[in-house]
Design a protein around this motif. Structure first.
Motif, PDB file in Angstrom:
ATOM      1  N   LYS A  54      -3.251   1.807  12.413  1.00  0.00           N
ATOM      2  CA  LYS A  54      -3.671   1.594  11.035  1.00  0.00           C
ATOM      3  C   LYS A  54      -3.457   0.140  10.631  1.00  0.00           C
ATOM      4  O   LYS A  54      -2.660  -0.585  11.236  1.00  0.00           O
ATOM      5  N   ALA A  55      -4.160  -0.284   9.588  1.00  0.00           N
ATOM      6  CA  ALA A  55      -3.946  -1.597   8.976  1.00  0.00           C
ATOM      7  C   ALA A  55      -3.189  -1.398   7.673  1.00  0.00           C
ATOM      8  O   ALA A  55      -3.353  -0.373   7.001  1.00  0.00           O
ATOM      9  N   ASP A  56      -2.358  -2.351   7.316  1.00  0.00           N
ATOM     10  CA  ASP A  56      -1.636  -2.269   6.041  1.00  0.00           C
ATOM     11  C   ASP A  56      -2.530  -2.682   4.884  1.00  0.00           C
ATOM     12  O   ASP A  56      -2.564  -2.026   3.837  1.00  0.00           O
ATOM     13  N   TYR A  57      -3.260  -3.781   5.093  1.00  0.00           N
ATOM     14  CA  TYR A  57      -4.155  -4.293   4.056  1.00  0.00           C
ATOM     15  C   TYR A  57      -5.429  -4.824   4.700  1.00  0.00           C
ATOM     16  O   TYR A  57      -5.396  -5.362   5.806  1.00  0.00           O
ATOM     17  N   VAL A  58      -6.527  -4.658   3.982  1.00  0.00           N
ATOM     18  CA  VAL A  58      -7.811  -5.216   4.416  1.00  0.00           C
ATOM     19  C   VAL A  58      -8.378  -6.025   3.265  1.00  0.00           C
ATOM     20  O   VAL A  58      -8.455  -5.543   2.124  1.00  0.00           O
ATOM     21  N   LEU A  59      -8.756  -7.254   3.553  1.00  0.00           N
ATOM     22  CA  LEU A  59      -9.328  -8.166   2.556  1.00  0.00           C
ATOM     23  C   LEU A  59     -10.797  -8.393   2.865  1.00  0.00           C
ATOM     24  O   LEU A  59     -11.172  -8.576   4.020  1.00  0.00           O
ATOM     25  N   SER A  60     -11.635  -8.397   1.822  1.00  0.00           N
ATOM     26  CA  SER A  60     -13.066  -8.617   2.056  1.00  0.00           C
ATOM     27  C   SER A  60     -13.699  -9.456   0.950  1.00  0.00           C
ATOM     28  O   SER A  60     -13.493  -9.199  -0.234  1.00  0.00           O
ATOM     29  N   GLY A  61     -14.480 -10.438   1.402  1.00  0.00           N
ATOM     30  CA  GLY A  61     -15.325 -11.203   0.481  1.00  0.00           C
ATOM     31  C   GLY A  61     -16.788 -10.982   0.804  1.00  0.00           C
ATOM     32  O   GLY A  61     -17.660 -11.704   0.315  1.00  0.00           O
TER      33      GLY A  61
END
Length: 227
Positions: free
Chosen positions: A148-155
Motif C-alpha cells: 500500500k501507499a501512505d499518500y498519493v499526490l496528483s496534479g
C-alpha cells in the motif's frame, strides 16, 4: 576514372551537403541552447507543448501550493509517498526533505522527457521515477516491494484526460492507499472532486490564490473505519 570536372562537381556537391547539414543542425543547436538557459523551466515548457492534455499547467506550482498541499501529511508514519505527473520535480525535493530516511518516493509519468530529467537530476536513494500510467499504480507499488501507499499526490488534469482514464486512476488510487492515508489533489477546476467523491467519503477542500493560475486543493481521506 573521374575527370577534373567530375571531381569539382563532387566537391561542390559535398560542400552543399555540408552546408545543408549545418543549416539543419542550427535550429537544433538553438533549441538546446535555449533549453539550457531556461533550466527546468525549459524542460517543463517542452513537456507541456508535447502533451498538454497530460500536463496541468505550463507554470510549475508555487511554494505556497506545495506547503499547503503537504501540510496535513503525517510524515512520521509515511513509508511510501507516490506522485502522479511530477513534471520537473517541483514537489519532489519538498517531499524528500520531509520523508523519513527509510521512506520512498515513487513518481509516475507518461512523459519520457520528464522521467529522464528527474533520473538525471535527483540522486536520492529514496527516489524512484517510473515511466508509466497512474492507472497502473497498484502494480508499480507492488513492483517496488510495497502493498500500500501512505499518500498519493496528483496534479494531473482530470477534466482533460482521455475518456475513462480519470475514473480508472481515482479507483486504483483508492485501492492502493492504506487506511488512514490520503489522496492529495491540486487542480485548476473543481471537477477533480467529482472523480474523488466516487471513492473517498471524506474530502477536505482548500484553495491557493498565490499560484499561476490559482488552484483548488483537495485531500481525500481513506478512514480507518472504511470496509
Amino acid at each position: 576514372m573521374l575527370h577534373k570536372n567530375d571531381d569539382n562537381n563532387a566537391r561542390a556537391s559535398a560542400s552543399m551537403t555540408s552546408t545543408e547539414l549545418a543549416r539543419e543542425a542550427l535550429p537544433q543547436k538553438l533549441k538546446r541552447k535555449i533549453k539550457r538557459s531556461l533550466g527546468p523551466w525549459g524542460i517543463f515548457i517542452e513537456g507541456f507543448l508535447r502533451n498538454p492534455v497530460m500536463v496541468g499547467s505550463i507554470v510549475p506550482s508555487s511554494r505556497f501550493t506545495i506547503n499547503r498541499m503537504l501540510k496535513p501529511v503525517d510524515w512520521a508514519n509515511c513509508k511510501l509517498f507516490v506522485e502522479y505527473g511530477p513534471g520537473v520535480g517541483t514537489f519532489c525535493q519538498p517531499v524528500l526533505d520531509r520523508l523519513p530516511r527509510d521512506g520512498m518516493l515513487i513518481v509516475i509519468d507518461t512523459n519520457p522527457l520528464f522521467i529522464e530529467y528527474l533520473r538525471k537530476n535527483i540522486s536520492d536513494s529514496r527516489f524512484k521515477a517510473v515511466l508509466g500510467s497512474a492507472a497502473d499504480v497498484e502494480e508499480i507499488v507492488k513492483a517496488h516491494g510495497f502493498e500500500k501507499a501512505d499518500y498519493v499526490l496528483s496534479g494531473l488534469p482530470f477534466s482533460t484526460l482521455p475518456e475513462g482514464v480519470g475514473p480508472a486512476i481515482a479507483a486504483a488510487t483508492h485501492r492502493v492507499i492504506r487506511k488512514g492515508g490520503a489522496f492529495l489533489v491540486y487542480q485548476f477546476t473543481p471537477r477533480a472532486r467529482d472523480f474523488m467523491a466516487r471513492h473517498f467519503k471524506r474530502i477536505d477542500n482548500g484553495m491557493e490564490a498565490i499560484n499561476v493560475p490559482p488552484c483548488f486543493l483537495y485531500w481525500g481521506w481513506k478512514d480507518e473505519d472504511e470496509g
